[in-house]
Write a protein that holds these residues in place. Structure first.
Motif, PDB file in Angstrom:
ATOM      1  N   TRP A 254       0.855  -1.189   0.000  1.00 23.04           N
ATOM      2  CA  TRP A 254       0.000   0.000   0.000  1.00 23.04           C
ATOM      3  C   TRP A 254       0.888   1.235   0.000  1.00 23.04           C
ATOM      4  O   TRP A 254       1.886   1.298   0.708  1.00 23.04           O
ATOM      5  CB  TRP A 254      -0.953  -0.008   1.194  1.00 23.04           C
ATOM      6  CG  TRP A 254      -0.282  -0.110   2.536  1.00 23.04           C
ATOM      7  CD1 TRP A 254      -0.031   0.911   3.412  1.00 23.04           C
ATOM      8  CD2 TRP A 254       0.208  -1.305   3.170  1.00 23.04           C
ATOM      9  NE1 TRP A 254       0.599   0.435   4.537  1.00 23.04           N
ATOM     10  CE2 TRP A 254       0.752  -0.929   4.416  1.00 23.04           C
ATOM     11  CE3 TRP A 254       0.249  -2.655   2.792  1.00 23.04           C
ATOM     12  CZ2 TRP A 254       1.340  -1.839   5.291  1.00 23.04           C
ATOM     13  CZ3 TRP A 254       0.829  -3.573   3.668  1.00 23.04           C
ATOM     14  CH2 TRP A 254       1.348  -3.168   4.900  1.00 23.04           C
ATOM     15  N   TRP A 263      -3.842   6.146  -4.173  1.00 22.72           N
ATOM     16  CA  TRP A 263      -3.243   4.990  -3.519  1.00 22.72           C
ATOM     17  C   TRP A 263      -2.966   3.823  -4.460  1.00 22.72           C
ATOM     18  O   TRP A 263      -3.805   3.450  -5.289  1.00 22.72           O
ATOM     19  CB  TRP A 263      -4.157   4.490  -2.406  1.00 22.72           C
ATOM     20  CG  TRP A 263      -4.099   5.334  -1.172  1.00 22.72           C
ATOM     21  CD1 TRP A 263      -4.726   6.536  -0.979  1.00 22.72           C
ATOM     22  CD2 TRP A 263      -3.372   5.061   0.025  1.00 22.72           C
ATOM     23  NE1 TRP A 263      -4.434   7.024   0.265  1.00 22.72           N
ATOM     24  CE2 TRP A 263      -3.609   6.136   0.915  1.00 22.72           C
ATOM     25  CE3 TRP A 263      -2.558   4.010   0.431  1.00 22.72           C
ATOM     26  CZ2 TRP A 263      -3.053   6.186   2.194  1.00 22.72           C
ATOM     27  CZ3 TRP A 263      -2.007   4.064   1.709  1.00 22.72           C
ATOM     28  CH2 TRP A 263      -2.251   5.140   2.568  1.00 22.72           C
ATOM     29  N   ASP A 290      -7.082   4.434   0.799  1.00 23.25           N
ATOM     30  CA  ASP A 290      -6.587   3.081   1.011  1.00 23.25           C
ATOM     31  C   ASP A 290      -7.732   2.098   1.185  1.00 23.25           C
ATOM     32  O   ASP A 290      -7.704   0.975   0.682  1.00 23.25           O
ATOM     33  CB  ASP A 290      -5.612   3.021   2.193  1.00 23.25           C
ATOM     34  CG  ASP A 290      -6.161   3.621   3.470  1.00 23.25           C
ATOM     35  OD1 ASP A 290      -7.255   4.219   3.436  1.00 23.25           O
ATOM     36  OD2 ASP A 290      -5.502   3.493   4.518  1.00 23.25           O
TER      37      ASP A 290
END
Length: 311
Positions: A254, A263, A290
């Motif tokens: 991530w 992201w 995210d």
């Protein structure tokens, strides 16, 4: 493009319905609308019996492929995958193989290179173990400590330490050439998280870790698998959403990009799904948050597994 101050996404989505897909490619031909940038889904059974000494084929069947399912079920599975991929606000790609039937599926992100973020840590460890095998040694206690925190906790400083051990970007590229990763290029200037890759290449890496058609020894593979099985709880999201009984090993990545704040969310691993052993790689970028990215990756992983596994 710093990669050392990234927050952790935390979502685990329950498994969806299980539908087989023996005639998936044909069914997708009937889909229409909004697919100009998506390749037709392909389901392939590889019947080749040999490969170059330093490259691993994407699929090698070890059992009779699953029988095709009724068209209605296949159409539903394909529609679910099409819908999951098409909802991406950025780009997403998935590749999955069934180690029992030898069938593989690849869909989404045509011609797009994805930043690895922390999934490259699996690649770094594989490169380290290949290097120690070449030298006729085993990882030192210090290297093992770094590997544990790099994989189980996704610790960035540990990754940097092992990145240096393997020879940085030239070392990773050299290992990947031997692993048969043809579309992965190591990040430069210490930015290992900006290594570029594709879902298909990540599937090739997973085959190095989870099958005996590998340059890695059985001992090396078992070591990596043990670490992947012990990833800390708040990082056990991603492709594990496709598992039917909680059995999976996973490494996630991530990264918020400095350029636009969007992201990168990636997930790779092995899942057990109703008697099927699947290797799954999902890579994505352009996610607004995210959490959005984790939701996307998990829905795509479930849909791809449903489309391929046959039940």
């Amino acid at each position: 493009m710093a990669i050392r101050s990234v927050s952790r996404a935390r979502v685990l989505v329950p498994v969806g319905l299980l539908v087989a897909a023996g005639a998936v490619a044909a069914a997708l031909q009937g889909q229409s609308g909004g697919v100009e940038s998506r390749p037709l889904l392909s389901v392939v059974t590889d019947t080749t019996s040999s490969a170059p000494p330093t490259a691993i084929p994407v699929t090698t069947p070890t059992a009779t492929p699953t029988a095709p399912t009724p068209a209605a079920s296949t159409g539903a599975a394909v529609a679910a995958l099409h819908s999951a991929v098409d909802r991406a606000e950025g780009a997403v790609s998935v590749a999955v193989t069934d180690l029992g039937t030898g069938q593989s599926l690849s869909y989404g992100g045509p011609g797009h290179d994805f930043a690895t973020a922390s999934i490259v840590k699996l690649d770094i460890l594989a490169a380290l173990l290949l290097r120690t095998q070449d030298l006729g040694t085993t990882p030192t206690a210090a290297q093992r400590d770094l590997a544990t925190t790099m994989i189980e906790n996704s610790d960035n400083d540990s990754a940097t330490g092992l990145w240096d051990e393997i020879g940085a970007d030239p070392g990773l590229d050299a290992a990947n050439a031997r692993f048969g990763l043809t579309a992965t290029e190591a990040g430069q200037d210490g930015y290992w998280g900006l290594t570029s890759t594709t879902a298909d290449d990540q599937l090739r890496l997973l085959r190095q870790v989870f099958t005996d058609e590998s340059l890695l020894s059985a001992t090396s593979r078992a070591y990596i698998q043990e670490l992947l099985d012990q990833v800390e709880d708040d990082q056990r999201w991603g492709v594990g959403a496709a598992a039917s009984n909680g059995g999976y090993e996973v490494k996630n990545g991530w990264l918020p990009r400095d350029t636009d704040g969007l992201w990168v969310i990636n997930s790779i691993g092995r899942v057990e799904r109703d008697g099927h052993e699947l290797l799954i790689a999902v890579v994505s970028d352009g996610n607004p948050t995210d959490t959005d990215g984790v939701d996307l990756v998990e829905s795509v992983a479930r849909a791809a597994a449903e489309a391929l596994s046959g039940n």
